[in-house]
Scaffold this active site. Structure first.
Site, mmCIF file in Angstrom:
data_model
loop_
_atom_site.group_PDB
_atom_site.id
_atom_site.type_symbol
_atom_site.label_atom_id
_atom_site.label_comp_id
_atom_site.label_asym_id
_atom_site.label_seq_id
_atom_site.Cartn_x
_atom_site.Cartn_y
_atom_site.Cartn_z
ATOM 1 N N HIS A 191 1.983 -4.976 10.965
ATOM 2 C CA HIS A 191 1.911 -5.650 12.255
ATOM 3 C C HIS A 191 3.236 -5.637 13.000
ATOM 4 O O HIS A 191 3.259 -5.638 14.230
ATOM 5 C CB HIS A 191 1.280 -7.030 12.091
ATOM 6 C CG HIS A 191 -0.180 -6.877 11.838
ATOM 7 N ND1 HIS A 191 -0.709 -6.886 10.569
ATOM 8 C CD2 HIS A 191 -1.197 -6.564 12.672
ATOM 9 C CE1 HIS A 191 -1.999 -6.641 10.654
ATOM 10 N NE2 HIS A 191 -2.331 -6.446 11.910
ATOM 11 N N GLU A 433 -14.241 -1.933 9.946
ATOM 12 C CA GLU A 433 -12.942 -1.753 9.307
ATOM 13 C C GLU A 433 -13.057 -1.572 7.803
ATOM 14 O O GLU A 433 -12.053 -1.445 7.110
ATOM 15 C CB GLU A 433 -12.068 -2.994 9.546
ATOM 16 C CG GLU A 433 -11.944 -3.376 10.991
ATOM 17 C CD GLU A 433 -10.865 -4.417 11.210
ATOM 18 O OE1 GLU A 433 -9.726 -4.033 11.447
ATOM 19 O OE2 GLU A 433 -11.189 -5.617 11.155
ATOM 20 N N ASP A 457 -7.398 -0.510 9.396
ATOM 21 C CA ASP A 457 -7.907 -1.061 8.143
ATOM 22 C C ASP A 457 -8.906 -0.127 7.490
ATOM 23 O O ASP A 457 -8.928 0.000 6.263
ATOM 24 C CB ASP A 457 -8.557 -2.428 8.403
ATOM 25 C CG ASP A 457 -7.511 -3.528 8.436
ATOM 26 O OD1 ASP A 457 -6.653 -3.537 7.531
ATOM 27 O OD2 ASP A 457 -7.532 -4.348 9.367
HETATM 28 C C1 PEP Z 1 -7.459 -1.988 12.861
HETATM 29 O O1 PEP Z 1 -7.536 -2.425 11.700
HETATM 30 O O2 PEP Z 1 -7.611 -0.789 13.155
HETATM 31 C C2 PEP Z 1 -7.147 -2.893 13.972
HETATM 32 C C3 PEP Z 1 -7.137 -2.461 15.208
HETATM 33 O O3 PEP Z 1 -6.844 -4.182 13.670
HETATM 34 P P1 PEP Z 1 -5.410 -4.635 13.112
HETATM 35 O O4 PEP Z 1 -4.473 -3.479 13.230
HETATM 36 O O5 PEP Z 1 -4.979 -5.806 13.885
HETATM 37 O O6 PEP Z 1 -5.739 -4.969 11.674
HETATM 38 MG MG MG Z 2 -7.761 -4.504 11.356
#
Ligand code: PEP
Ligand code: MG
Length: 580
Positions: A191, A433, A457
């Site tokens: 993140h 995901e 994910d």
């Molecule tokens: C993902 O998992 O692709 C997504 C967009 O969510 P995040 O990156 O916030 O887990």
């Molecule tokens: Mg995600």
């Protein structure tokens, strides 16, 4: 000159002086003092040494009394380092002869001392590096005292070097003079990386121990296009990079021309490019970059403020502001994706052994229904102010989806009883995901209004690779044939069921995959606002038949290498001159 390899978070080149952010947030700028002030600076250093020794001896006595002499031995070693004549002499010389500021002199000498330990083969001695770090921090704490500086007060452009950045620190970068970032830790879809990407400046992460190699004032080149960081470059390398920096800046300015052009393919098929946002103000910024709305609002970042959990009203204001910022265009609000690497671990009494497979995301929300309901009430209240949609993350089974939807309906009824305005027909979608959701996509399509592929994910769960673990980042491969097929299958099933399907994982903003994604049938891509102009350029250059051919061919390869090489060749045919 030293070269380090890592993982790029957004393309570009930045050249500047290093500012090293210590884990305890001390920033050690390169600073010299006047010849007159050097003796005073030297005194500060000596005083810091004495205070540190006193402090350590006190701790050592305390430890010895409570835990025995062995536990206290480590502190004896710290005192030994602080009393080491040769080490003290090196620091003193830097201050007295070069008039370096005390903090800078301590940081530089202690870092070269740390490096000596790192190179040793005995693991016990390597561990000593952490002790040296500890000693350095203690000294700096006494030298800098209340005068510690934060990033908001930088006066000239710098490259930030750090072990890691918290999401809160990362989010603040846009208000500082930081022009590039180099981090020890992090993986492509962590993140922090996602926030760095929204920030849009060059950044390379996952560099191992780079923060121990630098001192404030070193010249650093961040070449995130080639995933490199170069320290103290030679004159010729620096000259070469100045040219590249200028070329990249021309290139990104030229991309701005695309922001007001429609996102249509060369054969005039409309494509929707949406923005992924973490903070409400980014919704407007995304529109300014040419987005047609917000495809993913990661609301959990509301929790990462120093104040902690947001109230219903605070959430409502955030969601409403994001909605108004989109000027009537769709805004997809994803409910809290807490857990895993976000928020809950640091706060829990007992950390999960395997948080990526743990109580995260919709599981966490369904386990904390009161909190979830508060969020849904805020989302529904915002739905009266624009085209708001609600999306549940990490849905793995129909039961989870139904329970989440039921909670939404409960919140709706409560609000209606209270006479609060909302959109009763709000669209409800899920993120795909997990492999389970991808495999059961047909069943989901009967119950959802829309689907968004969360490939960040999806890749980690399909390939069994923790997306935040730099040790396995070479196994995190978006071009893996299994990933490509999963995407194709989900898009195909949605299209047959006439359910809107988009993609909001990082792949959506990576030019390498644009033709593939269009070719398998995706017409809505959601990405960091900074990526929109370039993806729009690619969209406008390609035809759908070309994209379909590329996707078919890519899906025919057995290995990710073949896929990557092929997609890169096809992309370069469309963008021969781009320095990406
Ligand atoms: C993902 O998992 O692709 C997504 C967009 O969510 P995040 O990156 O916030 O887990
Ligand atoms: Mg995600």
């Amino acid at each position: 000159m030293e070269i380090f390899r890592g993982i790029s978070v957004s393309p570009g080149v930045a050249i500047g002086e290093a500012v090293v952010l210590e884990a305890e947030e001390y920033r050690i700028p390169y600073r010299v003092v006047s010849a007159n002030d050097a003796p005073q600076e030297h005194e500060r250093f000596l005083a810091a040494v004495q205070t540190s020794i006193g402090e350590i001896e006190e701790q050592s006595t305390h430890l010895s009394a409570h835990l025995g002499r062995d536990a206290a031995n480590v502190f004896d070693w710290h005192v030994g380092v602080l009393k080491d004549e040769s080490l003290r002499d090196q620091i003193s010389q830097l201050i007295k002869k070069k008039h370096a500021a005390a903090a800078y002199a301590v940081s530089t000498v202690m870092r070269s001392y740390q490096r000596r330990f790192m190179k040793m083969s005995d693991p016990l001695l390597v561990e000593r590096m952490r002790d040296v770090q500890d000693i350095e921090r203690r000294l700096l704490r006494h030298i800098l005292g209340e005068a510690r500086e934060d990033l908001a007060h930088l006066t000239k452009p710098v490259i930030l070097v750090a072990h890691d950045l918290t999401p809160t620190q990362t989010a603040q970068l846009s208000n500082t003079k930081v022009i590039g970032v180099a981090l020890d830790s992090g993986a492509a879809t962590s993140h922090t990386a996602i926030l760095l990407q929204s920030w849009g400046r060059p950044g390379v992460i996952g560099l191992g121990d780079i923060s121990t190699h630098f001192s404030g004032g070193d010249t650093i080149i961040v070449d995130s296009t080639n995933q490199l960081v170069i320290a103290n470059p030679t004159e010729s390398t620096l000259a070469e990079y100045r040219v590249r920096e200028a070329a990249y800046s021309r290139f990104s300015h030229a991309l701005d021309d695309f922001k007001d052009l429609p996102a249509i393919t060369h054969d005039k098929q409309p494509i929707s490019l949406f923005s992924n946002i973490e903070f409400p103000y980014e919704s407007r910024a995304g529109m300014a970059k040419g987005a047609s709305g917000v495809g993913l609002y990661r609301t959990e970042f509301l929790f990462l403020r120093p104040e902690g959990a947001p109230t219903e009203d605070q959430q409502f204001i955030a969601y409403r502001d994001a909605t108004l910022g989109a000027g009537g265009k769709p805004v997809t609000i994803r409910t809290f994706d807490l857990g895993a690497d976000k928020y809950t671990q640091q706060r829990s009494y007992e950390q999960e052994r395997n948080p990526m497979l743990g109580l995260r995301s919709i599981r966490y929300s369904l386990r904390n229904l009161d909190m979830f309901k508060v969020q849904l009430r805020a989302v529904l209240r915002a739905s009266a102010h624009g085209d708001v949609r609600v999306m549940f993350p990490l849905i793995n089974s129909l039961m989870e989806f139904r329970q989440a939807k039921m909670t939404l309906h409960d919140a709706m009824e409560d609000l209606e009883e209270e006479g609060v305005a909302l959109n009763r027909d709000i669209k409800i979608g899920i993120m795909v995901e997990t492999p389970a959701a991808a495999i059961q996509i047909k069943e989901f399509c009967r119950e959802v209004d829309f689907v968004s592929l969360g490939t960040n994910d999806l890749i980690q769960y399909l390939l069994a690779v923790d997306r935040g673990n730099v040790r396995v980042s070479q196994y995190y491969i978006p071009s893996h044939p299994a990933v490509l097929r999963a995407i194709r299958d989900v898009v195909r099933a949605c299209s047959q069921a006439e359910v809107d399907c988009s993609i909001c994982g990082e792949m959506a903003g990576q030019p390498l995959y644009t033709m593939f994604l269009l070719g398998v049938g995706l017409r809505t891509l959601s990405m960091a606002p900074a990526n929109i102009p370039e993806i729009k350029k690619l969209v406008r250059l390609t035809t759908l038949s070309q994209a379909r051919r590329v996707a078919r061919r890519a899906l025919g390869f057995d290995t990710d290498r073949q896929v990557t090489n092929y997609l890169r060749d096809e992309m370069c045919k469309l963008l021969p001159d781009d320095p990406i």
